[in-house]
Design an enzyme around this catalytic site. Structure first.
Site, mmCIF file in Angstrom:
data_model
loop_
_atom_site.group_PDB
_atom_site.id
_atom_site.type_symbol
_atom_site.label_atom_id
_atom_site.label_comp_id
_atom_site.label_asym_id
_atom_site.label_seq_id
_atom_site.Cartn_x
_atom_site.Cartn_y
_atom_site.Cartn_z
ATOM 1 C CE1 TYR A 59 -3.645 -2.331 -0.202
ATOM 2 C CE2 TYR A 59 -4.477 -1.890 1.623
ATOM 3 C CZ TYR A 59 -4.684 -2.666 1.031
ATOM 4 O OH TYR A 59 -5.309 -4.004 0.923
ATOM 5 C CB SER A 213 -13.861 -1.793 -1.997
ATOM 6 O OG SER A 213 -12.054 -1.380 -2.631
ATOM 7 C CB SER A 272 -13.859 7.336 4.532
ATOM 8 O OG SER A 272 -13.645 8.665 4.356
HETATM 9 P P1 NAP Z 1 -15.030 2.332 -0.229
HETATM 10 O O1 NAP Z 1 -14.748 2.555 1.078
HETATM 11 O O2 NAP Z 1 -15.015 1.241 -1.105
HETATM 12 O O3 NAP Z 1 -13.933 3.196 -0.924
HETATM 13 C C1 NAP Z 1 -13.432 4.533 -0.353
HETATM 14 C C2 NAP Z 1 -13.338 5.591 -1.064
HETATM 15 O O4 NAP Z 1 -14.531 6.340 -1.538
HETATM 16 C C3 NAP Z 1 -12.115 7.047 -0.699
HETATM 17 O O5 NAP Z 1 -11.887 7.332 -1.813
HETATM 18 C C4 NAP Z 1 -12.998 7.630 -0.045
HETATM 19 O O6 NAP Z 1 -12.748 9.308 -0.028
HETATM 20 C C5 NAP Z 1 -14.960 7.853 -1.105
HETATM 21 N N1 NAP Z 1 -15.670 8.714 -0.468
HETATM 22 C C6 NAP Z 1 -16.347 9.213 -0.934
HETATM 23 N N2 NAP Z 1 -17.325 9.779 -0.052
HETATM 24 C C7 NAP Z 1 -17.304 8.917 0.688
HETATM 25 C C8 NAP Z 1 -18.061 8.777 1.774
HETATM 26 N N3 NAP Z 1 -19.106 9.444 3.020
HETATM 27 N N4 NAP Z 1 -17.515 7.639 2.855
HETATM 28 C C9 NAP Z 1 -16.604 6.562 2.889
HETATM 29 N N5 NAP Z 1 -16.027 6.809 1.733
HETATM 30 C C10 NAP Z 1 -16.635 8.229 0.779
HETATM 31 O O7 NAP Z 1 -13.377 1.129 0.281
HETATM 32 P P2 NAP Z 1 -11.754 1.233 -0.211
HETATM 33 O O8 NAP Z 1 -10.579 2.114 0.057
HETATM 34 O O9 NAP Z 1 -11.690 0.986 -1.738
HETATM 35 O O10 NAP Z 1 -11.238 -0.185 0.054
HETATM 36 C C11 NAP Z 1 -11.297 0.121 1.809
HETATM 37 C C12 NAP Z 1 -10.188 -0.789 1.774
HETATM 38 O O11 NAP Z 1 -10.684 -2.371 1.554
HETATM 39 C C13 NAP Z 1 -8.694 -0.686 1.957
HETATM 40 O O12 NAP Z 1 -8.345 0.769 2.449
HETATM 41 C C14 NAP Z 1 -8.204 -1.868 1.931
HETATM 42 O O13 NAP Z 1 -7.699 -2.105 3.830
HETATM 43 C C15 NAP Z 1 -9.085 -2.979 1.491
HETATM 44 N N6 NAP Z 1 -8.866 -3.760 0.075
HETATM 45 C C16 NAP Z 1 -8.315 -4.961 0.399
HETATM 46 C C17 NAP Z 1 -8.017 -5.229 -1.667
HETATM 47 C C18 NAP Z 1 -7.894 -6.254 -1.381
HETATM 48 O O14 NAP Z 1 -6.796 -7.041 -2.257
HETATM 49 N N7 NAP Z 1 -7.271 -7.298 -0.639
HETATM 50 C C19 NAP Z 1 -8.675 -3.699 -2.385
HETATM 51 C C20 NAP Z 1 -8.646 -3.008 -1.959
HETATM 52 C C21 NAP Z 1 -9.202 -2.352 -1.289
HETATM 53 P P3 NAP Z 1 -12.240 10.013 0.679
HETATM 54 O O15 NAP Z 1 -10.847 9.746 1.704
HETATM 55 O O16 NAP Z 1 -12.778 11.424 0.715
HETATM 56 O O17 NAP Z 1 -13.333 9.896 2.065
#
Ligand code: NAP
Length: 307
Positions: A59, A213, A272
């Site tokens: 990451y 996600s 987020s």
């Molecule tokens: P997500 O919750 O699907 O997306 C988060 C994104 O949404 C952020 O850029 C966030 O921006 C945005 N967003 C916009 N409005 C929002 C709101 N009201 N509330 C929350 N988020 C909002 O999660 P993700 O970041 O894609 O993934 C989450 C976690 O899953 C990662 O941190 C990681 O630990 C894990 N992951 C694992 C893998 C794997 O292969 N194992 C792959 C991908 C992810 P802001 O920050 O500006 O709020």
């Protein structure tokens, strides 16, 4: 009847007594430019009731800072505020090591674990996960590396990520201890685990299921009034919004609640990096999802009625 766990529910990770809250915090985006400090984000996640903190050695590689950047930022938080460590179940991943796509050879996993411990500044990891299946690593070799790390006290529990149900079984067949977790993409826009056997495998094995996600990388958080990416996303957002209006909660909370309502008790990882939005996730526990709501959201995502 309302589906889903309460904020004080605990989901076991393995057989060693480790357990986590139903919502976790993900740190994939931690090295991207943000207004709040990493510590403020971690503290917001603790306030939201998260106990599982998920990062990976890779990451930061494609999202600012370089390989190891997100672990180093979290390590900085723990050095500055060591008291936070005991409030976290600390999880990282290894096995994606550019330029080689995937490497779960024993040597790589052992070295990667040591490097993660150094960056995080901790003596052991609570959960060490294989990030993606390495098609060139025999599950017996992966299992032996995990067992060595456990015996050496470097990791408490082991998990996998992006494994199919069959890959999970192949690893379990060689592991001398229970596999604690599996992690896959799951959201109202990513339905594969509902049908590809991974959630069933988790329930069969008592393996915790971690949902990555949960907002489809933010697509489900598209602000009201702005056009969603496509008709399917539009439909799902409308179905989530109907519950959000009724229960007076943010739409994102309904998406987390929809994931948590599955009987495998998937643990959504809040992605987020905005402290207000991280704290807001807690309202997922106040969503009163019914069976009708849950299936209505599923049907919206399928774009077809259930048979
Ligand atoms: P997500 O919750 O699907 O997306 C988060 C994104 O949404 C952020 O850029 C966030 O921006 C945005 N967003 C916009 N409005 C929002 C709101 N009201 N509330 C929350 N988020 C909002 O999660 P993700 O970041 O894609 O993934 C989450 C976690 O899953 C990662 O941190 C990681 O630990 C894990 N992951 C694992 C893998 C794997 O292969 N194992 C792959 C991908 C992810 P802001 O920050 O500006 O709020």
């Amino acid at each position: 009847m309302s589906l889903g766990p309460s904020a004080d529910a605990r989901i076991p990770l393995g057989n060693g007594g480790l357990a986590v809250a139903p919502l976790g915090f993900g740190m994939w985006r931690m090295a991207e430019p943000a207004e709040a400090s990493p510590r403020a984000r971690v503290e917001a996640a603790l306030e939201a009731g998260c106990t599982l903190f998920d990062t990976a050695d890779v990451y930061g590689y494609s999202r600012g800072g370089g390989f190891g950047a997100c672990e180093s930022l979290l390590g900085g938080v723990l050095r500055e505020a060591p008291q936070l460590r005991s409030r976290m179940v600390l999880a990282t991943k290894a096995g994606v090591s550019p330029a080689v796509p995937y490497d779960s050879s024993a040597q790589h996993l052992l070295e990667a674990c040591e490097a993660s411990l150094r960056r995080l500044g901790v003596e052991y990891l609570d959960l060490f996960q294989i990030h993606r299946p390495d098609l060139l690593a025999h599950p017996a070799e992966v299992a032996e590396a995990l067992e060595r790390l456990r015996r050496a006290g470097k990791i408490r529990e082991a998990g996998v990520s992006n494994y199919s149900a069959a890959q999970l079984e192949a690893l379990i067949a060689h592991l001398p201890f229970a596999l604690a977790s599996m992690q896959s993409e799951l959201s109202p826009l990513a339905l594969e685990p509902l049908a590809d056997g991974t959630l069933d495998a988790a329930m069969r094995r008592g393996t915790a299921f971690i949902a990555w996600s949960p907002l489809a990388q933010g697509r489900l958080a598209t602000p009201a009034g702005r056009l969603a990416e496509d008709a399917r996303t539009e439909r799902v957002i409308a179905a989530l919004d109907a519950v959000a209006r009724r229960d007076d909660t943010p739409r994102t909370a309904v998406a987390y609640a929809w994931i948590m309502a599955h009987p495998a008790r998937p643990i959504p990882l809040i992605g987020s990096q905005n402290p207000t939005r991280i704290r807001e996730a807690r309202s997922a526990y106040s969503v009163h999802l019914t069976r009708e709501d849950w299936y209505r959201i599923l049907v919206a995502a399928r774009g077809a009625r259930l048979p």
